[in-house]
Design a protein around this motif. Structure first.
Motif, PDB file in Angstrom:
ATOM      1  N   UNK A  20      24.829  39.916  -8.326  1.00 39.33           N
ATOM      2  CA  UNK A  20      25.191  40.525  -7.046  1.00 39.33           C
ATOM      3  C   UNK A  20      24.039  40.478  -6.055  1.00 39.33           C
ATOM      4  N   UNK A  21      22.802  40.374  -6.551  1.00 43.31           N
ATOM      5  CA  UNK A  21      21.630  40.292  -5.697  1.00 43.31           C
ATOM      6  C   UNK A  21      20.835  39.041  -6.063  1.00 43.31           C
ATOM      7  N   UNK A  22      20.296  38.325  -5.081  1.00 43.15           N
ATOM      8  CA  UNK A  22      19.570  37.090  -5.402  1.00 43.15           C
ATOM      9  C   UNK A  22      18.276  37.321  -6.167  1.00 43.15           C
ATOM     10  N   UNK A  23      17.680  38.521  -6.027  1.00 46.18           N
ATOM     11  CA  UNK A  23      16.411  38.772  -6.713  1.00 46.18           C
ATOM     12  C   UNK A  23      16.586  38.980  -8.212  1.00 46.18           C
ATOM     13  N   UNK A  24      17.830  39.165  -8.661  1.00 43.03           N
ATOM     14  CA  UNK A  24      18.057  39.370 -10.094  1.00 43.03           C
ATOM     15  C   UNK A  24      17.786  38.088 -10.869  1.00 43.03           C
ATOM     16  N   UNK A  25      18.141  36.953 -10.277  1.00 38.73           N
ATOM     17  CA  UNK A  25      17.957  35.657 -10.944  1.00 38.73           C
ATOM     18  C   UNK A  25      17.175  34.748 -10.002  1.00 38.73           C
ATOM     19  N   UNK A  26      15.861  34.893 -10.016  1.00 37.43           N
ATOM     20  CA  UNK A  26      15.010  34.128  -9.112  1.00 37.43           C
ATOM     21  C   UNK A  26      15.027  32.628  -9.324  1.00 37.43           C
ATOM     22  N   UNK A  27      15.049  32.127 -10.582  1.00 34.45           N
ATOM     23  CA  UNK A  27      15.015  30.665 -10.778  1.00 34.45           C
ATOM     24  C   UNK A  27      16.280  29.931 -10.363  1.00 34.45           C
ATOM     25  N   UNK A  28      17.361  30.645 -10.053  1.00 34.46           N
ATOM     26  CA  UNK A  28      18.603  29.958  -9.679  1.00 34.46           C
ATOM     27  C   UNK A  28      18.424  29.229  -8.352  1.00 34.46           C
ATOM     28  N   UNK A  29      19.151  28.124  -8.201  1.00 31.35           N
ATOM     29  CA  UNK A  29      19.051  27.290  -7.011  1.00 31.35           C
ATOM     30  C   UNK A  29      20.442  26.959  -6.490  1.00 31.35           C
ATOM     31  N   UNK A  30      20.506  26.706  -5.189  1.00 34.63           N
ATOM     32  CA  UNK A  30      21.742  26.261  -4.542  1.00 34.63           C
ATOM     33  C   UNK A  30      21.402  25.126  -3.591  1.00 34.63           C
ATOM     34  N   UNK A  31      22.410  24.362  -3.237  1.00 31.46           N
ATOM     35  CA  UNK A  31      22.212  23.190  -2.385  1.00 31.46           C
ATOM     36  C   UNK A  31      23.245  23.200  -1.266  1.00 31.46           C
ATOM     37  N   UNK A  32      22.771  23.001  -0.056  1.00 28.79           N
ATOM     38  CA  UNK A  32      23.640  22.897   1.119  1.00 28.79           C
ATOM     39  C   UNK A  32      23.659  21.448   1.574  1.00 28.79           C
ATOM     40  N   UNK A  33      24.840  20.840   1.570  1.00 31.17           N
ATOM     41  CA  UNK A  33      24.995  19.446   1.981  1.00 31.17           C
ATOM     42  C   UNK A  33      25.646  19.403   3.358  1.00 31.17           C
ATOM     43  N   UNK A  34      24.940  18.824   4.311  1.00 28.88           N
ATOM     44  CA  UNK A  34      25.439  18.719   5.677  1.00 28.88           C
ATOM     45  C   UNK A  34      26.475  17.603   5.745  1.00 28.88           C
ATOM     46  N   UNK A  35      27.612  17.894   6.373  1.00 29.98           N
ATOM     47  CA  UNK A  35      28.681  16.917   6.485  1.00 29.98           C
ATOM     48  C   UNK A  35      28.372  15.892   7.573  1.00 29.98           C
ATOM     49  N   UNK A  36      28.686  14.633   7.298  1.00 29.83           N
ATOM     50  CA  UNK A  36      28.496  13.582   8.291  1.00 29.83           C
ATOM     51  C   UNK A  36      29.564  13.598   9.370  1.00 29.83           C
ATOM     52  N   UNK A  37      30.648  14.340   9.164  1.00 30.19           N
ATOM     53  CA  UNK A  37      31.701  14.400  10.175  1.00 30.19           C
ATOM     54  C   UNK A  37      31.288  15.228  11.384  1.00 30.19           C
ATOM     55  N   UNK A  38      30.233  16.045  11.257  1.00 30.66           N
ATOM     56  CA  UNK A  38      29.774  16.870  12.370  1.00 30.66           C
ATOM     57  C   UNK A  38      28.757  16.108  13.214  1.00 30.66           C
ATOM     58  N   UNK A  41      26.515  12.326  13.627  1.00 27.70           N
ATOM     59  CA  UNK A  41      26.392  10.938  13.188  1.00 27.70           C
ATOM     60  C   UNK A  41      25.195  10.762  12.256  1.00 27.70           C
ATOM     61  N   UNK A  42      24.111  11.471  12.558  1.00 28.87           N
ATOM     62  CA  UNK A  42      22.903  11.435  11.732  1.00 28.87           C
ATOM     63  C   UNK A  42      22.558  12.871  11.345  1.00 28.87           C
ATOM     64  N   UNK A  43      23.079  13.361  10.215  1.00 28.53           N
ATOM     65  CA  UNK A  43      22.840  14.766   9.843  1.00 28.53           C
ATOM     66  C   UNK A  43      21.368  15.102   9.684  1.00 28.53           C
ATOM     67  N   UNK A  44      20.545  14.122   9.277  1.00 30.22           N
ATOM     68  CA  UNK A  44      19.133  14.421   9.062  1.00 30.22           C
ATOM     69  C   UNK A  44      18.419  14.762  10.361  1.00 30.22           C
ATOM     70  N   UNK A  57      15.969  17.268   1.880  1.00 30.19           N
ATOM     71  CA  UNK A  57      16.059  15.882   1.437  1.00 30.19           C
ATOM     72  C   UNK A  57      17.131  15.183   2.247  1.00 30.19           C
ATOM     73  N   UNK A  58      16.777  14.024   2.819  1.00 26.44           N
ATOM     74  CA  UNK A  58      17.743  13.239   3.583  1.00 26.44           C
ATOM     75  C   UNK A  58      18.235  12.039   2.798  1.00 26.44           C
ATOM     76  N   UNK A  59      17.968  12.032   1.490  1.00 25.69           N
ATOM     77  CA  UNK A  59      18.428  10.923   0.663  1.00 25.69           C
ATOM     78  C   UNK A  59      19.787  11.247   0.055  1.00 25.69           C
ATOM     79  N   UNK A  60      20.722  10.315   0.100  1.00 21.80           N
ATOM     80  CA  UNK A  60      21.992  10.533  -0.591  1.00 21.80           C
ATOM     81  C   UNK A  60      21.776  10.620  -2.095  1.00 21.80           C
TER      82      UNK A  60
END
Length: 259
Positions: A101-119, A121-124, A189-192
């Protein structure tokens, strides 16, 4: 040097120049095609948005003159907000059961946000300069709630059945299923990403292996004049040129893995 050798040398130079011109023309055509695809994608998004607006409007029962369309400022004052997701977040927690329920409970966890190319032309390009910050605010939508119903009072798990207002809790089931989180920025990271290959080096080795086996058909090897060859490897589209005893990779275009 004999005149015959001079003639052959001139022919070879002319052929090399023609090949160079052909490669440039092919590159220009592909750039034009990519631009047309992006423009078509944006046009389709605008059409879908217009169709959805028309579907939500009920037909008038009486023939009355249609009022002028409201401006964007008037729409905002009435609370009509249209948003476009810029990307999707995926984390190591695939289901809600067991998610802290809180992010500080599990510090090593990671998430990834992928920017859509439909928004973009060059997401990077939209991320230039963001690496100078340590944290980012993310406004997100609970698009996988499971159901859209909500109640004014809810029972949080740790209040032993006590009912409280939904706005005093972290319940995702609310009239507007929006959330706000402060996330620590790990890297940009801008690499696919590849789906099966584990690194660019492994992808390069796989491309060399495919080209060394000459994947062309017998007809293309013996009777077809077109020396260009296209094939797909994992999430990459490879364009190569086959000569006599060699193969040259002209372009490797990777596409993003999106939802």
């Amino acid at each position: 040097m004999s005149p015959a050798c001079d003639c052959c040398g001139e022919q070879v130079n002319k052929l090399n120049q023609q090949v160079s011109v052909m490669r440039k023309e092919i590159k220009n055509l592909r750039q034009m095609l990519d631009s047309a695809v992006r423009a078509h994608r944006k046009h389709m998004i605008s059409i879908q948005s217009a169709v959805s607006k028309v579907a939500l409007c009920e037909p008038a029962r009486e023939q009355t003159p249609s009022p002028s369309p409201p401006s964007s400022q008037a729409a905002l004052e009435k609370g009509n907000i249209q948003t476009v997701p810029i990307g999707y977040i995926s984390s190591c927690f695939s289901v809600k059961n067991g998610t802290p329920r809180q992010p500080t409970i599990c510090g090593p966890s990671r998430a990834e946000l992928r920017i859509q190319q439909s928004v973009f032309n060059n997401p990077e390009h939209a991320l230039v300069g963001l690496e100078h910050y340590s944290h980012v605010w993310i406004v997100f939508l609970f698009h996988k709630n499971g159901h859209l119903s909500y109640k004014a009072k809810v029972k949080p798990p740790r209040l032993n059945g006590q009912r409280v207002g939904v706005y005093s809790t972290r319940s995702p089931h609310r009239p507007n299923a929006l959330g706000l989180t402060l996330a620590k920025l790990d890297k940009i990271s801008d690499r696919p990403r590849f789906k099966f290959l584990r690194s660019p080096e492994e992808a390069a080795a796989a491309i060399r292996g495919v080209l060394s086996a000459d994947p062309r058909s017998v007809y293309r090897r013996t009777r077809c004049r077109d020396r260009l060859f296209f094939f797909t490897l994992d999430t990459a589209d490879i364009t190569c040129w086959f000569g006599r005893g060699f193969a040259e990779v002209l372009q490797v275009r990777c596409y993003w893995i999106g939802k």
